[in-house]
Design an enzyme around this catalytic site. Sequence first.
Site, short mmCIF file in Angstrom:
data_model
loop_
_atom_site.label_atom_id
_atom_site.label_comp_id
_atom_site.label_asym_id
_atom_site.label_seq_id
_atom_site.Cartn_x
_atom_site.Cartn_y
_atom_site.Cartn_z
N TYR A 312 18.67 -1.47 -22.26
CA TYR A 312 19.23 -0.65 -21.19
C TYR A 312 19.81 -1.57 -20.12
O TYR A 312 19.15 -2.49 -19.65
CB TYR A 312 18.13 0.24 -20.62
CG TYR A 312 18.55 1.20 -19.52
CD1 TYR A 312 19.87 1.60 -19.36
CD2 TYR A 312 17.61 1.72 -18.64
CE1 TYR A 312 20.23 2.49 -18.37
CE2 TYR A 312 17.96 2.61 -17.64
CZ TYR A 312 19.28 2.98 -17.50
OH TYR A 312 19.64 3.86 -16.51
N CYS A 313 21.06 -1.32 -19.72
CA CYS A 313 21.72 -2.06 -18.66
C CYS A 313 21.71 -3.56 -19.01
O CYS A 313 22.13 -3.94 -20.09
CB CYS A 313 21.02 -1.76 -17.33
SG CYS A 313 21.87 -2.40 -15.86
N LEU A 314 21.24 -4.42 -18.11
CA LEU A 314 21.22 -5.85 -18.42
C LEU A 314 20.30 -6.17 -19.58
O LEU A 314 20.50 -7.18 -20.28
CB LEU A 314 20.79 -6.64 -17.18
CG LEU A 314 21.84 -6.79 -16.08
CD1 LEU A 314 21.27 -7.55 -14.90
CD2 LEU A 314 23.08 -7.48 -16.61
N LEU A 340 22.31 1.00 -24.08
CA LEU A 340 22.38 2.10 -23.13
C LEU A 340 23.00 1.60 -21.83
O LEU A 340 22.41 0.78 -21.13
CB LEU A 340 20.99 2.68 -22.86
CG LEU A 340 20.15 3.09 -24.07
CD1 LEU A 340 18.81 3.64 -23.61
CD2 LEU A 340 20.89 4.12 -24.91
#
Length: 576
Positions: A312-314, A340
């Site tokens: 998710y994200c980074l 994501l």
Amino acid sequence: MSGLQGDGASSDLEVVDHLMNAMMAQATGGVSPAAVMLAWMDWALHIASSPAKQIALGQKAVSSMAHWGDYVAGAAAGRSPPPVAEPHAGDRRFSAREWSFWPFNAMAQGFLLTEEWWNAATTGVSGVSRRHENQVNFMARQWLDRRAPSNFLPTNPEVLACTLLESGGNLVRGARNLIEDMQHQIGGEPPVGTERYRVGRDIAATPGRVVFRNHLIELIRYDPATPQVRAEPLLIVPAWIMKYYILDLSPENSLVRYLVGQGHTVFMVSWRNPTEEDRDLGMDAYRTDGVMAALDAIGGILPGRRIHACGYCLGGTMLAITASALARDGDDRLASVTLLAAQTDFTEAGELTVFIDDSQIAYLEHMMWARDFLDTTRMAGAFQLLRSTDLIWSRQVEQYLKGRREPANDLVAWNADQTRMPYRMHAEYLRSLFLENQLMGGRFLVDGRPVSLSDIRAPIFAVGTTRDHIAPWRSVYKINLPTDTKVTFVLTTGGHNAGIVSEPGHRGRGYQIATRRPEDRYVDPDTWVESAPRRDGSWWPAWSEWLVEQGTPDLGSPPPAGEGLGAAPGTYVFQK
């Protein structure tokens, strides 16, 4: 990255540089004065040598004043003239009925016309670099947003009506809200109302246990919720700038709880909150002691099993780097890769990159040198500025002028529980990814050798969200460009967090989904969004079904739970 090196005299001088710039950073909120000045000078010099642009802006100013004058005259006479300016998409500051009455309608139209003029003035100036144009445009919008008539009691008809109706009671409540918020901020306490959400009891409460721990992560394995489970476990890697339980909020909107209810064996990385002693932890440490350590631990618990991995994200960016390195080295333990709201290309990474240049990064390095990490308040402030109209000014009007405080929810409680970033890792991540875009360019080094996203052969499931200001969906979509594997892309309604936390039954949710196979031609994002099938509801069931399709069809009994290192949510999630 800046650092202390060379002889003693040189090192002493570098310390002076660090200290002076760190003190300046405290005064400027972490924004480099050099970066700001260069942007405005680039714009000013080029607009000064662009007489055609000056004439066009002058004509626009005269035309806007004339149109506004006609509108004012018609509105003052009691007529309902058509608006001469429209707010940009998503701007609801002047949407209430009260703004349709004189003189507030004239104020709103005047402000919107001013916004239009400054947008025209700061864009399209021949010769100005794209980065400087974005910076100047962003700063102009921030300056204007502070001065919007909706922000002040005498010029906001909604607030005036509320004040008359309540005989000033709203202002009394607003003053109390302001004092209460200031007390919480000074005391370092979370926002008012978030105390209702206790980690491990109300949020981050899905049953499980910590099965692995090192200096950087705790690995949580969640208890099965079905008699039989899927053969392939799922590892979730959240971003290290957030607590993991964004994906395990309240029971009704917990992605983790949903997945275990679908028969998946779920493992979650919980990152340690770094302190001064972690200043030299770099990106490679987050890969080896984070993602790789988690994969190895799962392999020890469930030997011989391939693993679904989700970032998710980074955390998704780091997972993409790890997956590329594994594929390069012939390691095929990943059954699938899910990203994501995660970017692998940073050329269109949204307004978060407005001040990511050499000057700004050097300034941040000086600031972090003094504290060994990036403070959570800096990150929170940056994210709020990306949506200052909604997250700063409109919220202040509601709470302090109208005296209305919406009850805090689990997402607000999570958002207030942030983590820090070590000095070295943050500098490396900004330079190598945001500034130099090394991953997409095939220049990011792992173990001294470059990795390429094109090496990944595991199928990819990528999710973008329509209102994401941190990882814009068109940037997330670029995973389709370098990869040579099957990519299923989902575009869901919502923002960076709310679009991902999109449980079944959530009202107003919908998504589009389509799969590109290696032999298919590339489809640009705008064409994709016009042609991809649309579905109502949450994208979670589609992802769960996709995970099943990428794995072994057989179900089996859950493996023994074992002793573990303590119950979920573990200990790292409580670090402040």
